[in-house]
Design a protein around this motif. Structure first.
Motif, PDB file in Angstrom:
ATOM      1  N   ASP A 135       6.697   1.407  -6.966  1.00 29.53           N
ATOM      2  CA  ASP A 135       7.970   2.027  -7.750  1.00 29.53           C
ATOM      3  C   ASP A 135       7.727   2.617  -9.139  1.00 29.53           C
ATOM      4  OD1 ASP A 135       6.823  -0.148  -9.465  1.00 29.53           O
ATOM      5  OD2 ASP A 135       8.826  -1.199  -9.559  1.00 29.53           O
ATOM      6  N   CYS A 136       6.248   3.341  -8.570  1.00 28.26           N
ATOM      7  CA  CYS A 136       6.152   4.460 -10.040  1.00 28.26           C
ATOM      8  C   CYS A 136       6.389   5.544  -9.235  1.00 28.26           C
ATOM      9  CB  CYS A 136       4.482   4.071 -10.992  1.00 28.26           C
ATOM     10  SG  CYS A 136       3.996   4.520 -11.847  1.00 28.26           S
ATOM     11  N   ASP A 137       6.960   6.790  -9.823  1.00 26.44           N
ATOM     12  CA  ASP A 137       6.458   7.605  -9.754  1.00 26.44           C
ATOM     13  C   ASP A 137       5.784   7.976  -9.937  1.00 26.44           C
ATOM     14  OD1 ASP A 137       6.657   9.744  -8.199  1.00 26.44           O
ATOM     15  OD2 ASP A 137       8.797  10.691  -9.382  1.00 26.44           O
ATOM     16  N   GLU A 138       4.892   9.098  -9.422  1.00 26.91           N
ATOM     17  CA  GLU A 138       3.567   9.383  -9.668  1.00 26.91           C
ATOM     18  C   GLU A 138       3.452  11.422  -9.103  1.00 26.91           C
ATOM     19  OE1 GLU A 138       0.376   7.315  -9.267  1.00 26.91           O
ATOM     20  OE2 GLU A 138       0.213   6.269 -10.750  1.00 26.91           O
ATOM     21  N   ARG A 139       4.887  11.563  -8.822  1.00 23.94           N
ATOM     22  CA  ARG A 139       5.001  12.981  -8.114  1.00 23.94           C
ATOM     23  C   ARG A 139       5.309  13.699  -9.074  1.00 23.94           C
ATOM     24  NH1 ARG A 139      10.173  12.202  -5.025  1.00 23.94           N
ATOM     25  NH2 ARG A 139      10.219  11.196  -6.525  1.00 23.94           N
ATOM     26  N   GLY A 140       4.623  15.178  -8.906  1.00 22.93           N
ATOM     27  CA  GLY A 140       4.426  16.591  -9.977  1.00 22.93           C
ATOM     28  C   GLY A 140       2.614  16.393 -10.619  1.00 22.93           C
TER      29      GLY A 140
ATOM     30  N   ILE B 274      -0.202  15.713 -13.717  1.00 24.24           N
ATOM     31  CA  ILE B 274      -0.304  14.626 -14.222  1.00 24.24           C
ATOM     32  C   ILE B 274      -0.312  15.271 -15.261  1.00 24.24           C
ATOM     33  CG2 ILE B 274      -1.881  12.970 -15.364  1.00 24.24           C
ATOM     34  CD1 ILE B 274      -3.548  12.816 -12.224  1.00 24.24           C
ATOM     35  N   MET B 275      -0.816  16.752 -15.210  1.00 26.63           N
ATOM     36  CA  MET B 275      -0.996  17.548 -16.893  1.00 26.63           C
ATOM     37  C   MET B 275       1.130  17.651 -17.296  1.00 26.63           C
ATOM     38  SD  MET B 275      -2.105  18.364 -19.001  1.00 26.63           S
ATOM     39  CE  MET B 275      -4.033  19.526 -18.010  1.00 26.63           C
ATOM     40  N   ASP B 276       1.962  17.241 -16.322  1.00 25.91           N
ATOM     41  CA  ASP B 276       2.988  17.376 -16.773  1.00 25.91           C
ATOM     42  C   ASP B 276       4.071  16.351 -17.124  1.00 25.91           C
ATOM     43  OD1 ASP B 276       3.439  19.914 -16.466  1.00 25.91           O
ATOM     44  OD2 ASP B 276       4.394  19.532 -14.457  1.00 25.91           O
ATOM     45  N   ALA B 277       2.893  14.970 -17.467  1.00 28.01           N
ATOM     46  CA  ALA B 277       3.175  14.009 -17.590  1.00 28.01           C
ATOM     47  C   ALA B 277       2.732  13.108 -18.179  1.00 28.01           C
ATOM     48  CB  ALA B 277       3.722  12.440 -15.874  1.00 28.01           C
ATOM     49  N   CYS B 278       1.391  13.513 -18.805  1.00 35.28           N
ATOM     50  CA  CYS B 278       0.363  13.227 -20.028  1.00 35.28           C
ATOM     51  C   CYS B 278      -0.466  14.241 -19.936  1.00 35.28           C
ATOM     52  CB  CYS B 278      -0.545  12.099 -18.774  1.00 35.28           C
ATOM     53  SG  CYS B 278       0.855  10.677 -18.205  1.00 35.28           S
TER      54      CYS B 278
ATOM     55  N   HIS C 127       0.818  -0.738  -0.358  1.00 30.38           N
ATOM     56  CA  HIS C 127      -0.353  -0.272   0.486  1.00 30.38           C
ATOM     57  C   HIS C 127       0.998   1.374   0.053  1.00 30.38           C
ATOM     58  CE1 HIS C 127      -3.285   2.550   1.100  1.00 30.38           C
ATOM     59  NE2 HIS C 127      -3.130   2.764   1.739  1.00 30.38           N
ATOM     60  N   CYS C 128       0.702   1.549  -0.732  1.00 34.40           N
ATOM     61  CA  CYS C 128       2.011   3.191  -1.170  1.00 34.40           C
ATOM     62  C   CYS C 128       1.214   4.411  -1.112  1.00 34.40           C
ATOM     63  CB  CYS C 128       2.210   2.926  -3.246  1.00 34.40           C
ATOM     64  SG  CYS C 128       2.609   1.224  -4.101  1.00 34.40           S
ATOM     65  N   GLU C 129       2.307   4.813  -0.438  1.00 34.19           N
ATOM     66  CA  GLU C 129       2.135   6.253   0.290  1.00 34.19           C
ATOM     67  C   GLU C 129       2.094   6.928  -1.057  1.00 34.19           C
ATOM     68  OE1 GLU C 129       5.848   7.425   2.102  1.00 34.19           O
ATOM     69  OE2 GLU C 129       5.775   6.452   3.372  1.00 34.19           O
ATOM     70  N   PRO C 130       1.635   8.388  -0.929  1.00 33.13           N
ATOM     71  CA  PRO C 130       0.679   9.141  -2.107  1.00 33.13           C
ATOM     72  C   PRO C 130       1.787   9.736  -2.938  1.00 33.13           C
ATOM     73  CG  PRO C 130      -0.020  10.001   0.165  1.00 33.13           C
ATOM     74  CD  PRO C 130       1.105   8.872   0.346  1.00 33.13           C
ATOM     75  N   GLY C 131       2.125   9.754  -4.295  1.00 30.28           N
ATOM     76  CA  GLY C 131       2.728   9.839  -4.822  1.00 30.28           C
ATOM     77  C   GLY C 131       3.544   8.786  -5.879  1.00 30.28           C
ATOM     78  N   TRP C 132       3.371   7.324  -5.211  1.00 23.94           N
ATOM     79  CA  TRP C 132       3.808   6.337  -5.960  1.00 23.94           C
ATOM     80  C   TRP C 132       3.136   5.292  -5.803  1.00 23.94           C
ATOM     81  CZ3 TRP C 132       9.142   6.529  -6.344  1.00 23.94           C
ATOM     82  CH2 TRP C 132      10.101   7.753  -6.136  1.00 23.94           C
TER      83      TRP C 132
END
Length: 796
Positions: free
Chosen positions: A499-504, A506-510, A488-493
Motif C-alpha cells: 500500500d506504499c506508493d514509491e513511484r516517482g 526519491i528526490m521529489d519525495a524525500c 512480494h510487491c511489484e516495483p514502485g510499491w
C-alpha cells in the motif's frame, strides 16, 4: 544448597531467555535472515514461517519458530538428480559407436550450502575403441634404424593392435630443425645435401607425410620415402613438428571419438621457446596450424619454437597422448635429463619415456605396452567447474569394496569389468546467484567422451512458485504476489500490503540539498524514516547537535531534551543547555536571605558583589581585619613564633601552609580569589602571605622566608676596620718607596762601574801643553800655487 531470591531467579531466567533468543537465530556461525523464503533457507539450519499473521521474525531456526507458535514451517528441500541421457556401454565396431562412460547427461537440482553425494559416473573399456596412432620421427642418420624397423614391422604392429581394437589408423611425419643459421648450414652445397658425401634429403623443419589411414601398405610406402637429413647443431627442433601434429586436426585426420596417440621418436634433446633468439627469431609461436599443400611447416624460420607449457596445453586441449621413444647410445642420459620430467606433466599419466633398442626392434613392444597402459588407465577430469561449486571425485577401484578413496585415477582395468566414480558436489555461496543454472563437464583424460552436468541452484521455496503463490493477490492490493505468508510487491510499491506508493523519484519525495532525507535517514513509502538522533519531515533536525551540560546533552533527560538543534528544558530548568535551575534555594542562607544581601542569585548560584565571595557571598575579600585576623596562625605555621603554641597551632591553623614562593598573579583555579597580606612581627621582620577564598573553603599560603631590618653599628668593628685600612695603606706606600730607591741606586752603581771600566778622561789633550815644533804659514802660498810652483813651507 543455597536458595536464590525471587529477583535473582528472574534475572537468571531473563539471561537464559536472551541466550536462547540469540542462539536460535544463529546457525553454524551464520545469522538467519532474509525478506523472502528462498533468501532465508539459503543458510543451512534456517527455516521460514508462512503463517499469515505471524508477528515474529519469519526467518529463524526451526526450534525458534516452533517456540514462537508458528504452525506452517517451510524447511529446506533435498537435492534431486535426474539422468537425461544414459546410453549403455558399447564395444564399438563397424556399425556402432563405442561408449565407455555413462551417463552422458545429468541434471542436478542443488540445494545451497549442502553436500550432494549421490552422483555416480561409470566407466568401462570398449573392446573396439578407435585408435589414431601418429609416428613423429627424427630423420637424422642416427635414427635410420627406426624407419627401417617401422617399415619392416608395420604389419606386425597392426596385427598386434588388432588383438586390442580392430578400429585403428596410422599416420606419419618427420621433423628435424629450422633451416636457418646457426641451426642448419646455409652454404649452397649444404642446402642441397647437408650430409656431405652421403646422399640425403634437403634440410627441413617438419613434413607431414601421411594422414591417418587404416591402409598398412600405404603406411609402409610412406616410410620407404623417408630419407635421412641433417642439421648443424646437436639439439633438434621436433617441438615444431609436434605442435603442428596436435593443432592441424583436419590435415592429420584425428577422429573426434578416438584415442589419439603420438609416438615421438628421437635420440637427442629438444629446442624450446627462447632458442630461436640466437637466429634472430623473436616472434613467439602462435600454436596454430601452418602446413602448406605438400605438408611442410611454413612458419619455421618466422616463429620461435613452442614452449613446454604450450605443448602441455595443446596436448590437453586436443586429448593427445604423447609417447616419447628415445634411441641412441646415450638414451638413458637423454631420457633422465629431458624427457622423463616432461612426460610426467603430460596427459596420459605416463611416468617415463620409452627406450629404443639399438636396432629399433623393440618398437612393436613399445607401441603395444603403451597402448595397453593408456587403455587400462582412466583419469576423470572435471572441467569448467563454476566458482560457486566444489566438486570432489572419489572411487573404490583400488579397494574394490564400499570404501571410497579420494582419487580420480583408476588403473588395471580390463574389458570385462567396469569401475565407478562418485561425485561430492557442494555449493559455496551465501546469496543466491543471478545465474541459477550452470554447467560443467566430466571426461576421461585423453578421450573425447564427455559427461555433461547441468546444475540448477534451488533457491526458491515451493510457496514462492505457482500454484502456491497468488499473482495480483487481493491481500497485496493487487500490486504484488502473495507468497509464503507475505506480499512480494511489484516495483514502485512496498509495505505489508503493498500500500506504499514509491513511484516517482526519491528526490521529489524525500530530497534535500544535503541529499535524500538529509543523508540522515531512508526514504520509505515516500516518507523519511530518520536514523536515531535525527528528526523532522526530511530528517533535517540533528537531535544530537545541542549544547551539553556536565557532559550530557541538554543536561540529561532529567533537565531537558534536544529538539532540532535546540534544548527544550523541563519546567524546573532554563538556559541554552538547561544548565540553570529555576529554584533559588541554593542561594539562600540559614535565614532565608538571598546571597547574604551581598550579591544576586543567577542560574541557581550567587553572583557576589565586589569584595565578597563564597557560595552565598558570606565572605568578604579585602575587608579590614582579613590579614590581621590570621596573623597568629601565619606566625606559628610559618616560623614557629607568635601567641599560639604547637598544640593550638595544629588545632586552629589547619588551612595554613608554608610555601617557598607566593603566586603573584592569577589564582589556583578560576573560581578562587585571594587577598595579599603583609604584616610585621615583634622583631620588626616583614611576613608575606595570601588569603585564598574559594566557593567551599578558605586557605592561606605563607612565604617561608621573611625580611628583617639591619641592627645598630658596632664602634669596635668600625675602629678596627679604619685602623686596619690606614695601616695597610701605609705599608703599601713604604714598600713602593723602598722599591723605587733600590731601583735608582742600582742604576747609579751600574753607571759608575761603566766609567771605571772605560776611563775616557785619560786620552784628552792638556790645555797648558805646547809642542816644541811650530808650523808657520807662508803668506805667499797662494801665489806659488798659481804659478805652478810647489808648496813653500818653512819649518823652524
Amino acid at each position: 544448597m543455597k536458595y536464590k531470591t525471587k529477583t535473582e531467579m528472574l534475572t537468571e531466567l531473563k539471561r537464559i531467555g536472551i541466550f536462547l533468543l540469540v542462539s536460535s537465530t544463529i546457525v553454524c556461525g551464520q545469522i538467519c535472515s532474509g525478506t523472502r523464503c528462498g533468501q532465508c533457507l539459503i543458510v543451512n539450519g534456517c527455516a521460514w514461517c508462512k503463517d499469515p499473521d505471524y508477528a515474529f521474525s519469519r526467518c529463524a531456526s526451526e526450534s525458534q519458530l516452533s517456540r514462537d507458535g508458528c504452525n506452517q514451517i517451510v524447511r529446506r528441500k533435498e537435492h534431486s538428480v535426474q539422468i537425461l541421457q544414459n546410453n549403455a556401454f558399447s564395444d564399438g565396431g563397424p556399425t556402432e559407436e563405442p561408449v565407455q562412460i555413462k551417463p552422458q547427461r545429468i541434471k542436478i537440482a542443488l540445494v545451497p550450502n549442502k553436500s550432494l553425494r549421490d552422483v555416480m559416473v561409470f566407466y568401462k573399456i570398449a573392446k573396439n575403441f578407435p585408435l589414431d596412432l601418429y609416428f613423429l620421427n627424427d630423420p637424422s642418420y642416427t635414427m635410420r634404424e627406426l624407419v627401417a624397423s617401422l617399415r619392416r614391422l608395420a604389419t606386425n604392429i597392426a596385427d598386434d593392435i588388432a588383438t586390442i581394437t580392430t578400429d585403428f589408423r596410422f599416420g606419419l611425419g618427420t621433423a628435424m630443425d629450422k633451416v636457418i643459421d646457426p641451426f642448419t648450414l646455409q652454404d649452397p652445397k649444404s642446402r642441397l645435401n647437408p650430409c656431405g658425401s652421403v646422399y640425403c634429403d634437403k634440410p627441413y623443419s617438419f613434413i607431414h607425410r601421411l594422414s591417418l589411414t587404416n591402409n598398412v601398405n600405404e603406411f609402409q610406402n610412406a616410410l620407404s620415402r623417408v630419407n635421412t637429413t641433417a642439421n648443424q647443431d646437436i639439439v633438434e627442433g621436433l617441438f615444431d613438428g609436434l605442435m603442428q601434429v596436435m593443432v592441424c586436426g583436419e590435415r592429420i585426420g584425428w577422429r573426434s571419438k578416438a584415442r589419439r596417440m603420438v609416438l615421438y621418436a628421437t635420440d637427442i634433446n629438444y629446442h624450446h621457446a627462447g632458442d630461436g633468439r640466437v637466429a634472430g627469431i623473436l616472434e613467439p609461436n602462435d600454436c596454430l596450424c601452418h602446413l602448406d599443400g605438400t605438408g611442410k611447416y611454413t612458419k619455421a624460420e618466422i616463429q620461435d619454437y613452442p614452449s613446454v607449457g604450450q605443448i602441455v596445453q595443446k596436448a590437453r586441449e586436443n586429448n593427445i597422448n604423447i609417447i616419447f621413444v628415445i634411441g641412441g647410445a646415450d638414451n638413458p642420459i637423454i631420457r633422465n635429463l629431458y624427457y622423463d620430467e616432461l612426460t610426467a606433466i603430460l596427459p596420459g599419466g605416463v611416468n617415463n619415456a620409452s627406450a629404443l633398442s639399438t636396432d629399433a626392434s623393440n618398437i612393436l613392444n613399445i607401441v603395444r605396452e603403451n597402448y595397453r597402459r593408456l587403455r587400462e588407465t582412466v583419469k576423470l577430469i572435471a572441467s569448467d567447474v563454476p566458482e560457486e561449486l566444489t566438486v570432489d571425485i572419489y572411487t573404490n577401484c583400488k579397494t574394490g569394496g564400499r570404501n571410497l578413496d579420494r582419487t580420480n585415477i583408476c588403473t588395471g582395468l580390463n574389458i570385462d569389468t567396469w569401475t565407478n566414480f562418485t561425485l561430492f558436489i557442494t555449493s559455496n555461496f551465501t546469496v543466491c546467484p543471478e545465474k541459477r543454472s550452470v554447467n560443467f563437464t566430466l571426461f576421461p583424460e585423453g578421450l573425447e567422451e564427455r559427461v555433461q552436468i547441468e546444475v540448477e541452484h534451488v533457491c526458491d521455496c515451493d510457496c514462492q512458485l505457482e500454484p502456491d503463490a497468488e499473482q495480483n493477490s487481493t491481500r497485496c492490493n493487487r500490486r504484488g504476489t502473495y507468497e509464503c505468508g507475505i506480499c512480494h510487491c511489484e516495483p514502485g510499491w512496498s509495505g505489508k500490503s503493498c500500500d506504499c506508493d514509491e513511484r516517482g523519484t526519491i528526490m521529489d519525495a524525500c530530497g534535500t540539498e544535503s541529499g535524500i532525507c538529509s543523508n540522515a535517514g531512508n526514504c520509505t513509502c515516500r516518507k523519511c524514516d530518520c536514523f536515531e538522533g535525527y528528526s523532522g519531515e526530511r530528517c533535517e533536525c540533528n537531535d544530537r547537535n545541542c549544547p551539553s551540560y556536565n557532559g550530557l546533552l541538554c543536561g540529561g533527560n532529567e533537565r531537558g531534551h534536544c529538539s532540532c538543534g535546540k534544548c527544550v528544558c523541563d519546567v524546573k530548568y532554563t538556559g541554552n543547555s538547561c544548565e540553570c535551575p529555576i529554584s533559588t534555594e541554593a542561594c539562600r542562607d540559614n535565614n532565608g536571605t538571598l546571597c547574604s544581601n551581598n550579591g544576586v542569585c543567577e542560574c541557581g548560584k550567587c553572583r557576589c558583589d565586589v569584595k565578597y565571595s563564597g557560595a552565598i557571598c558570606d565572605r568578604c575579600q579585602h575587608c579590614p581585619g582579613t590579614c590581621e585576623n590570621n596573623k597568629n596562625c601565619v606566625e606559628c605555621v610559618g616560623f614557629n613564633q607568635g601567641l599560639f603554641n604547637e598544640t593550638i597551632c595544629i588545632q586552629r591553623c589547619k588551612n595554613v601552609e608554608s610555601v617557598a614562593d607566593l603566586q603573584e598573579t592569577g589564582t589556583p583555579d578560576n573560581e578562587t580569589t585571594f587577598t595579599p597580606c603583609v604584616i610585621q612581627d615583634k622583631y620588626g621582620c616583614i611576613i608575606n602571605f595570601n588569603v585564598y577564598n574559594s566557593p567551599d573553603r578558605q586557605f592561606i599560603q605563607v612565604k617561608s622566608s621573611k625580611r628583617c631590618p639591619l641592627g645598630p653599628p658596632n664602634p669596635v668593628t668600625i675602629g678596627a676596620s679604619v685602623s686596619g685600612a690606614i695601616f695597610l695603606v701605609g705599608l703599601i706606600l713604604i714598600l713602593i718607596w723602598k722599591l723605587l730607591t733600590m731601583l735608582y741606586d742600582k742604576l747609579e752603581y751600574a753607571k759608575f762601574e761603566s766609567e771605571i771600566q772605560n776611563p775616557i778622561w785619560e786620552k784628552s789633550d792638556n790645555p797648558i801643553y805646547k809642542e816644541c815644533v811650530t808650523t808657520v804659514q807662508n803668506p805667499v802660498h797662494e801665489a806659488n800655487i798659481t804659478h805652478g810652483d810647489g808648496p813653500n813651507l818653512k819649518e823652524e
